[in-house]
Design a protein around this motif. Structure first.
Motif, PDB file in Angstrom:
ATOM      1  N   GLU A 108     -78.931  97.077-103.748  1.00  0.00           N
ATOM      2  CA  GLU A 108     -78.819  97.008-102.287  1.00  0.00           C
ATOM      3  C   GLU A 108     -79.743  95.937-101.720  1.00  0.00           C
ATOM      4  O   GLU A 108     -79.370  95.191-100.800  1.00  0.00           O
ATOM      5  N   ARG A 109     -80.944  95.843-102.270  1.00  0.00           N
ATOM      6  CA  ARG A 109     -81.874  94.813-101.816  1.00  0.00           C
ATOM      7  C   ARG A 109     -81.341  93.426-102.160  1.00  0.00           C
ATOM      8  O   ARG A 109     -81.520  92.472-101.398  1.00  0.00           O
ATOM      9  N   GLY A 110     -80.689  93.331-103.306  1.00  0.00           N
ATOM     10  CA  GLY A 110     -80.093  92.052-103.679  1.00  0.00           C
ATOM     11  C   GLY A 110     -79.023  91.619-102.706  1.00  0.00           C
ATOM     12  O   GLY A 110     -78.960  90.452-102.308  1.00  0.00           O
ATOM     13  N   ALA A 111     -78.170  92.560-102.321  1.00  0.00           N
ATOM     14  CA  ALA A 111     -77.107  92.244-101.362  1.00  0.00           C
ATOM     15  C   ALA A 111     -77.693  91.889 -99.995  1.00  0.00           C
ATOM     16  O   ALA A 111     -77.214  90.962 -99.324  1.00  0.00           O
ATOM     17  N   ARG A 112     -78.739  92.612 -99.580  1.00  0.00           N
ATOM     18  CA  ARG A 112     -79.346  92.346 -98.270  1.00  0.00           C
ATOM     19  C   ARG A 112     -80.052  90.995 -98.233  1.00  0.00           C
ATOM     20  O   ARG A 112     -80.077  90.313 -97.205  1.00  0.00           O
ATOM     21  N   SER A 113     -80.621  90.591 -99.375  1.00  0.00           N
ATOM     22  CA  SER A 113     -81.368  89.329 -99.428  1.00  0.00           C
ATOM     23  C   SER A 113     -80.496  88.140 -99.803  1.00  0.00           C
ATOM     24  O   SER A 113     -80.998  87.016 -99.893  1.00  0.00           O
ATOM     25  N   LEU A 114     -79.196  88.376-100.026  1.00  0.00           N
ATOM     26  CA  LEU A 114     -78.298  87.297-100.446  1.00  0.00           C
ATOM     27  C   LEU A 114     -78.311  86.107 -99.487  1.00  0.00           C
ATOM     28  O   LEU A 114     -78.472  84.957 -99.931  1.00  0.00           O
ATOM     29  N   PRO A 115     -78.160  86.303 -98.169  1.00  0.00           N
ATOM     30  CA  PRO A 115     -78.125  85.130 -97.273  1.00  0.00           C
ATOM     31  C   PRO A 115     -79.412  84.307 -97.310  1.00  0.00           C
ATOM     32  O   PRO A 115     -79.360  83.073 -97.380  1.00  0.00           O
ATOM     33  N   ILE A 116     -80.556  84.980 -97.269  1.00  0.00           N
ATOM     34  CA  ILE A 116     -81.829  84.250 -97.244  1.00  0.00           C
ATOM     35  C   ILE A 116     -82.070  83.545 -98.574  1.00  0.00           C
ATOM     36  O   ILE A 116     -82.565  82.412 -98.612  1.00  0.00           O
ATOM     37  N   MET A 117     -81.689  84.193 -99.690  1.00  0.00           N
ATOM     38  CA  MET A 117     -81.857  83.559-101.005  1.00  0.00           C
ATOM     39  C   MET A 117     -80.945  82.343-101.132  1.00  0.00           C
ATOM     40  O   MET A 117     -81.362  81.288-101.634  1.00  0.00           O
ATOM     41  N   LEU A 118     -79.716  82.472-100.678  1.00  0.00           N
ATOM     42  CA  LEU A 118     -78.766  81.359-100.748  1.00  0.00           C
ATOM     43  C   LEU A 118     -79.257  80.179 -99.923  1.00  0.00           C
ATOM     44  O   LEU A 118     -79.246  79.034-100.392  1.00  0.00           O
ATOM     45  N   LEU A 119     -79.712  80.447 -98.711  1.00  0.00           N
ATOM     46  CA  LEU A 119     -80.205  79.382 -97.846  1.00  0.00           C
ATOM     47  C   LEU A 119     -81.430  78.705 -98.454  1.00  0.00           C
ATOM     48  O   LEU A 119     -81.549  77.468 -98.425  1.00  0.00           O
ATOM     49  N   THR A 120     -82.321  79.503 -99.018  1.00  0.00           N
ATOM     50  CA  THR A 120     -83.524  78.945 -99.629  1.00  0.00           C
ATOM     51  C   THR A 120     -83.181  78.061-100.824  1.00  0.00           C
ATOM     52  O   THR A 120     -83.739  76.973-100.983  1.00  0.00           O
ATOM     53  N   GLN A 121     -82.261  78.511-101.660  1.00  0.00           N
ATOM     54  CA  GLN A 121     -81.871  77.720-102.828  1.00  0.00           C
ATOM     55  C   GLN A 121     -81.201  76.417-102.415  1.00  0.00           C
ATOM     56  O   GLN A 121     -81.399  75.380-103.061  1.00  0.00           O
ATOM     57  N   ILE A 122     -80.416  76.455-101.354  1.00  0.00           N
ATOM     58  CA  ILE A 122     -79.792  75.229-100.854  1.00  0.00           C
ATOM     59  C   ILE A 122     -80.869  74.254-100.382  1.00  0.00           C
ATOM     60  O   ILE A 122     -80.810  73.046-100.675  1.00  0.00           O
ATOM     61  N   MET A 123     -81.868  74.757 -99.668  1.00  0.00           N
ATOM     62  CA  MET A 123     -82.946  73.910 -99.174  1.00  0.00           C
ATOM     63  C   MET A 123     -83.737  73.293-100.322  1.00  0.00           C
ATOM     64  O   MET A 123     -84.081  72.102-100.294  1.00  0.00           O
ATOM     65  N   VAL A 124     -84.028  74.094-101.350  1.00  0.00           N
ATOM     66  CA  VAL A 124     -84.777  73.594-102.512  1.00  0.00           C
ATOM     67  C   VAL A 124     -83.971  72.526-103.243  1.00  0.00           C
ATOM     68  O   VAL A 124     -84.500  71.478-103.632  1.00  0.00           O
ATOM     69  N   THR A 125     -82.676  72.791-103.424  1.00  0.00           N
ATOM     70  CA  THR A 125     -81.827  71.835-104.135  1.00  0.00           C
ATOM     71  C   THR A 125     -81.744  70.506-103.389  1.00  0.00           C
ATOM     72  O   THR A 125     -81.846  69.427-103.999  1.00  0.00           O
ATOM     73  N   ILE A 126     -81.571  70.571-102.081  1.00  0.00           N
ATOM     74  CA  ILE A 126     -81.500  69.339-101.289  1.00  0.00           C
ATOM     75  C   ILE A 126     -82.812  68.568-101.375  1.00  0.00           C
ATOM     76  O   ILE A 126     -82.823  67.338-101.578  1.00  0.00           O
ATOM     77  N   ALA A 127     -83.931  69.285-101.237  1.00  0.00           N
ATOM     78  CA  ALA A 127     -85.243  68.624-101.288  1.00  0.00           C
ATOM     79  C   ALA A 127     -85.489  67.972-102.637  1.00  0.00           C
ATOM     80  O   ALA A 127     -86.003  66.844-102.714  1.00  0.00           O
ATOM     81  N   ALA A 128     -85.117  68.663-103.720  1.00  0.00           N
ATOM     82  CA  ALA A 128     -85.397  68.151-105.061  1.00  0.00           C
ATOM     83  C   ALA A 128     -84.470  67.005-105.454  1.00  0.00           C
ATOM     84  O   ALA A 128     -84.877  66.082-106.168  1.00  0.00           O
ATOM     85  N   LEU A 129     -83.223  67.047-104.983  1.00  0.00           N
ATOM     86  CA  LEU A 129     -82.252  66.016-105.374  1.00  0.00           C
ATOM     87  C   LEU A 129     -82.205  64.833-104.423  1.00  0.00           C
ATOM     88  O   LEU A 129     -81.649  63.786-104.765  1.00  0.00           O
ATOM     89  N   LEU A 130     -82.779  64.991-103.232  1.00  0.00           N
ATOM     90  CA  LEU A 130     -82.733  63.907-102.250  1.00  0.00           C
ATOM     91  C   LEU A 130     -83.353  62.607-102.770  1.00  0.00           C
ATOM     92  O   LEU A 130     -82.758  61.525-102.580  1.00  0.00           O
ATOM     93  N   PRO A 131     -84.536  62.637-103.425  1.00  0.00           N
ATOM     94  CA  PRO A 131     -85.096  61.377-103.942  1.00  0.00           C
ATOM     95  C   PRO A 131     -84.153  60.670-104.917  1.00  0.00           C
ATOM     96  O   PRO A 131     -83.992  59.444-104.849  1.00  0.00           O
ATOM     97  N   LEU A 132     -83.521  61.441-105.814  1.00  0.00           N
ATOM     98  CA  LEU A 132     -82.586  60.830-106.755  1.00  0.00           C
ATOM     99  C   LEU A 132     -81.356  60.297-106.036  1.00  0.00           C
ATOM    100  O   LEU A 132     -80.829  59.230-106.390  1.00  0.00           O
TER     101      LEU A 132
END
Length: 276
Positions: A108-132
């Protein structure tokens, strides 16, 4: 600021995984093994057999193949990713939450945290791949290709560094119930302070060690399944690959939970949640 003890972190991860092995086995099967197996059997490989067998794939061919693949099977990638994100939060809760949640509560906690985790992972991916992306953009421009080529290696180093600095966002979101992605990124950055090189070495050892095991065992398993014909080889290698992927994911999250506990000063006591 605490210094990472890699041996202690590994021992803690193994101890927690062993103490919760039945529950982790269930979560790993439901959220990692089965989705990966379905994905492997129901969608073709991103590279065509002819292109993969050629042994020489240019960057342009690779990009074109990936674009075509994601254009057709984006829905499968999205579904698989969302399911595994829920599983990630659930596993981290089982391994690290102080209140010893039941498996159903962890899910249940996983389902509730899905939006925030997804958004965070998108932000991390963009930040890490932007220089390349910037470096390759300069290469593609033609007039600044030399500059882009020079910047590729530094850009890759920056990307790896950012991935390491933000590597604890998952346990922070899972175990602190953080609801703001910026807060999760800030906490991860602070928790990994003065430990970036140790974390890089630890993660690299984990990836290399698993890679060697996977390469050796997949070679043997591939030969065995090939003896049974093409269909058996396809199904067998899909099952084996999905199993290894699930095992790696579970151990990775066990390590992340252990690293988080150590760097945050959390107590590493026994925690065996109920199955309900």
């Amino acid at each position: 600021m605490a210094k990472l003890d890699m041996t202690q972190a590994w021992d803690s991860a193994v101890r927690k995984l062993n103490a919760n092995r039945e529950l982790v086995f269930i979560l790993g099967g439901v959220f990692f093994f089965l989705p990966q197996l379905a994905f492997s059997l129901l969608t073709p490989a991103a590279l065509s057999p002819e292109l993969a067998a050629s042994g020489s794939v240019s960057p342009e061919q690779l990009i074109e193949a990936l674009n075509s693949y994601f254009a057709e099977y984006w829905w499968a990638v999205v579904i698989s990713s969302l399911v595994q994100i829920v599983g990630t939060i659930a596993v981290l809760n089982v391994l690290g939450a102080a209140d010893r949640p039941t498996v159903s509560t962890a899910v249940e906690r996983g389902a509730r945290s899905l939006p925030i985790m997804l958004l965070t992972q998108i932000m991390v991916t963009i930040a890490a791949l932007l220089p390349l992306a910037i470096a390759y953009g300069l290469i593609a421009s033609g007039s600044l290709a030399v500059l882009g080529g020079i910047l590729v290696l530094p850009a890759a180093v920056v990307g790896v560094y950012l991935y390491i600095k933000f590597s604890l966002t998952s346990p922070i979101i899972a175990l602190q119930d953080v609801r703001n992605p910026v807060d999760a990124l800030k906490q991860s950055w602070h928790a990994t302070k003065q430990n970036s090189f140790r974390l890089f070495a630890f993660y690299a050892l984990l990836i290399i060690g698993f890679g060697v095991i996977f390469a050796v065992t997949s070679l043997v398993i591939g030969v065995i399944f090939a003896l049974g014909g093409e269909t058996l080889e396809l199904i067998g290698t899909a099952i084996f690959g999905s199993l290894m992927s699930a095992v790696f994911a579970i151990f990775s999250y066990g390590v992340l939970a252990a690293v988080y506990r150590q760097l945050s000063g959390s107590h590493d006591g026994p925690s065996v949640p109920k199955a309900g």
